[in-house]
Design an enzyme around this catalytic site. Structure first.
Site: not given
Ligand SMILES: Cc1cc2nc3c(=O)[nH]c(=O)nc-3n(C[C@H](O)[C@H](O)[C@H](O)COP(=O)(O)O)c2cc1C
Length: 333
Positions: A25, A107, A146, A77, A218-219
């Site tokens: 994240m 992303c 991912k 990553q 994930n999710g």
């Molecule tokens: C603040 C923030 C930054 C994120 N940055 C990335 C990232 O750098 N790379 C990535 O693959 N996903 C990123 N994500 C997505 C998360 O890795 C994840 O896939 C997404 O939040 C869904 O999972 P969750 O429902 O458990 O939060 C980000 C999510 C958040 C909230």
């Protein structure tokens, strides 16, 4: 390292074989956050924020790649789509000691689309395959991907199957699938984590059809129960926002899934004090850059609001000292 597994035949949860991780994240899972998460859970896997190949090759690589030895298992990553650059960055990541290199194909941000990587790469499985090929040649550690279940208005079943087939044939044995589509036009990254509907059935089908591949989901995973449910169908469960906003979940996972007595939240806070002091001494890191990751620790407990308020204000003061953490603990004691 925990070994890959097929689905458990008796549907029971094999915690030796399934892995749980905190998602990459941006701006959240920096090395301070990961150090804190590792204190809470010795068993969870950790991921860096996405680091672009440009930042590593043309920027201050050490700033982006340095991590604490305590963080292992920790994956880097990468964001990029040029095979030579990705291979070079994978090699550098391996030299730094990372345990896995993960490619961001999920992303949806406009900035990332302009760089032609992230989720838009899902429509170019051959490009991802060429990157994977170059990277697995360059490193011994696993190269993983991912991704989402699809993008825009594609029919996700055939689309995801083709993507996984092409990319796995190039040498990627592990996919982390964020179980919703990414809509590349019209939704912000935040909306893209909330609006496209979640669908765990397609990733589960991908796992059943490809027992030789390691598939993590994930999710929207928020609880120990969510995690154990997914562990019956997947080799891994990746948790994003809930792990960051409610890090107490990591203590519960350690206790209820790994069967360990976790560190108490209070002891974890006290263990952060020498870390904060060492980071200030060695790198000039301001205390607030570390404590900002700890705001959610006592969520749901008495004194949580005062803890959050103290940590969101006092570390910003010029004369802030790490011992204020011990003081703030008294609010929740
Ligand atoms: C603040 C923030 C930054 C994120 N940055 C990335 C990232 O750098 N790379 C990535 O693959 N996903 C990123 N994500 C997505 C998360 O890795 C994840 O896939 C997404 O939040 C869904 O999972 P969750 O429902 O458990 O939060 C980000 C999510 C958040 C909230």
């Amino acid at each position: 390292m925990i070994k890959s597994t097929a689905i458990q035949e008796d549907e029971s949860v094999n915690t030796q074989a399934s892995h749980i991780s905190v998602a990459p994240m941006m701006d959240w899972t920096d090395r301070h956050c990961r150090y804190f998460h590792r204190l809470l859970s010795p068993n969870i896997r950790l991921y860096t924020e996405m680091v672009t190949t440009g930042a590593i090759i043309h920027g201050d690589a050490d700033r982006y790649l340095r991590f604490n030895p305590e963080e292992h298992y920790v994956a880097l990553q990468l964001g990029g789509s040029e095979p030579q650059d990705m291979a070079e960055c994978a090699r550098i990541g391996e030299q730094y000691g990372y345990d896995e290199i993960n490619i961001n194909c999920g992303c949806p941000s406009e900035r990332v689309q302009k760089g032609a990587f992230g989720a838009c790469l899902m429509s170019e499985p051959d490009t991802v395959a060429r990157n994977v090929e170059a990277m697995v040649k360059a490193v011994k550690i696993p190269v993983t991907v991912k991704c989402r279940i699809g993008i825009d208005d594609v029919e996700e079943g055939p689309f995801l199957r083709r993507f996984v087939k092409t990319v796995s044939e190039a040498g990627c044995n592990m996919f982390i699938i964020h179980a919703r589509k990414a809509w590349l036009k019209g939704l912000s990254p935040k909306e893209n984590r909330e609006i496209p509907p979640i669908d765990y059935t397609l990733p589960a089908a991908i796992k059943r059809e490809n027992p030789h591949l390691e598939i993590a989901v994930n999710g929207q995973v928020k609880t120990v129960e969510d995690t154990t449910t997914h562990m019956q169908n997947f080799d891994g469960v990746m948790i994003g926002r809930e792990a960051y906003q409610n890090p107490g979940l990591l203590l519960e996972l350690e206790r209820d899934i790994y069967g360990n007595t976790p560190i108490s939240a209070e002891d974890a806070v006290l263990r952060m004090i020498p870390y904060i002091e060492q980071q200030a001494r060695d790198h000039g890191t301001p205390m607030k850059s570390i404590t900002r990751h700890m705001l959610g620790l006592f969520q749901g407990e008495r004194g949580a609001r005062l803890w959050r308020r103290t940590l969101s204000t006092q570390p910003h003061l010029e004369d802030a000292h790490s011992t204020l953490l011990a003081e703030a603990l008294k609010a929740v004691a």
